[in-house]
Design an enzyme around this catalytic site. Structure first.
Site, PDB file in Angstrom:
ATOM      1  N   GLU A  16       8.996  -0.293 -75.915  1.00 41.10           N
ATOM      2  CA  GLU A  16       7.859  -0.841 -75.171  1.00 41.10           C
ATOM      3  C   GLU A  16       6.574  -0.066 -75.454  1.00 41.10           C
ATOM      4  OE1 GLU A  16       7.598  -3.618 -73.741  1.00 41.10           O
ATOM      5  OE2 GLU A  16       9.710  -4.133 -73.919  1.00 41.10           O
ATOM      6  N   TYR A  41       2.594  -2.466 -67.035  1.00 43.89           N
ATOM      7  CA  TYR A  41       3.443  -3.349 -67.839  1.00 43.89           C
ATOM      8  C   TYR A  41       4.715  -2.633 -68.287  1.00 43.89           C
ATOM      9  CZ  TYR A  41       5.432  -6.015 -71.560  1.00 43.89           C
ATOM     10  OH  TYR A  41       6.344  -6.696 -72.323  1.00 43.89           O
ATOM     11  N   ASP A  85       2.550  -9.598 -69.933  1.00 44.76           N
ATOM     12  CA  ASP A  85       1.693  -9.252 -71.075  1.00 44.76           C
ATOM     13  C   ASP A  85       1.010 -10.526 -71.577  1.00 44.76           C
ATOM     14  OD1 ASP A  85       3.624 -10.673 -72.377  1.00 44.76           O
ATOM     15  OD2 ASP A  85       4.117  -9.129 -73.842  1.00 44.76           O
TER      16      ASP A  85
END
Ligand code: SF4
Length: 356
Positions: free
Chosen positions: A44, A127, A145
């Site tokens: 990520e 996020y 996102d």
């Protein structure tokens, strides 16, 4: 949205995901499977502002060199920066090492499983925290996102402009995210956005929500998400110095930790200004930060590079030194044919390509 509508939409998406979700991403496990929070976190962080195709080789290299968070915590920061070189947004790599050290030293190598604690770690924003909770722990979180915003603003014809639409999308995503499969739901949305609900030519015929989607039904899929008028990116200008001592070795310096390309190795440059700077002004600036005695030559090629918020144009000045310069911060010398062994960011590689 009623609970039954949300459940119906979720079910359609998960059926599609089980059959058509991407299986070629090395950080993915089988749906509903156990996931390594370290691998999820690493992926990520790398995927922020970066495509899957660009991330895959870096992810594989990192997992080979540092297979656990404790291994990464013990890594040499310069080695990590070197391995990261070319992926861009270098603050991510520095924060990654700091985060690994906190997790290894203060949390016995275990990533937190809730968003609040994750947000307290270096380099983890909303996020990434939500993605780790959902994907690594199948916990109650719905990461939002650009892909998710695109898909859900189309599905529900959400007319708010960016970035206001993010909050609305977050509410819808949370309503739809199913307990026990929140990670699969998050990845299904990412996959739908990447492979079907693409920015320019969505393939609505192949979409599990084809019959439900309001934007598609109106023939207006690409009108979403609504965007505010784009601001022009400014252009900054400056000069880079290709400084060679009599034996041909080239001067490199480690840039200060704070700021763009912080901590990265590169050629010395002037500051980057919004106003044009002449070569004479550039030389004056260089003389103030270190004494270069030698022959100066201005190259004809201009290096152009685009960062997130501005374009950069760098002229290149070649300097042949008579004596060693005095510099105020870290410097090293490297033979031109060995520059590929240095962790040069892309803009600095462009500078070297002017000279080699
Ligand atoms: S129907 Fe088309 S626009 Fe709507 S979510 Fe699916 S791919 Fe996107």
């Amino acid at each position: 949205m009623s609970q039954s509508s949300a459940q119906s939409l979720t079910q359609k998406l998960l059926v599609w995901f089980d059959q058509a979700g991407r299986t070629d991403l090395p950080w993915r496990g089988a749906p509903c499977g156990e996931r390594d929070p370290y691998a999820v976190w690493l992926a990520e962080i790398m995927l922020q502002q970066t495509t899957c195709a660009a991330v895959i080789p870096y992810f594989e290299t990192f997992m080979q060199k540092w297979p656990t968070v404790k291994a990464l915590a013990a890594a040499d920061t310069q080695d990590v920066m070197h391995t990261w070189a070319g992926l861009g947004y270098y603050a991510r790599a520095r924060n990654m090492v700091k985060c690994a050290q906190v997790v290894a030293e203060q949390r016995q190598g275990q990533f937190p499983s809730n968003e609040e604690d994750l947000l307290g770690l270096p380099g983890i924003g909303p996020y990434t925290a939500a993605a780790i909770v959902a994907i690594a722990h199948q916990g109650p979180a719905a990461p939002v996102d650009g892909n998710v915003i695109r898909v859900l603003t189309r599905l529900f014809a959400i007319a708010d402009e960016m970035p206001l639409n993010k909050a609305v999308v977050g509410v819808r995503a949370a309503e739809m995210s199913p307990p026990g499969r929140s990670g699969d739901f998050a990845e299904a949305l990412m996959d739908l956005g990447a492979t079907v609900c693409r920015p320019k030519n969505p393939n609505c015929a192949a979409c599990p929500w084809g019959a439900d989607c309001r934007a598609s039904g109106d023939g207006a899929a690409t009108a979403y998400p609504k965007k505010a008028a784009k601001k022009e990116k400014p252009t900054r200008q400056g000069w880079a110095f290709w400084v060679q001592r009599p034996d041909g070795q080239v001067l490199l310096e480690r840039r200060p930790d704070k700021g763009l390309l912080g901590g990265m190795t590169g050629f010395p440059t002037t500051h980057w200004a919004t106003q044009p700077m002449t070569a004479d002004e550039a030389v004056d600036e260089a003389m103030q930060s270190g004494v270069f005695t030698g022959t100066w030559r201005t190259m004809e090629t201009t290096v152009r590079h685009t960062f997130t918020h501005f374009h950069l144009e760098l002229g290149v000045i070649a300097v042949r030194l008579d004596a060693m310069p005095e510099r105020s911060f870290d410097t090293l010398w490297c033979a031109p044919h060995l520059l590929h062994t240095q962790a040069l960011p892309s803009v600095m590689k462009k500078v070297s390509s002017v000279m080699i």
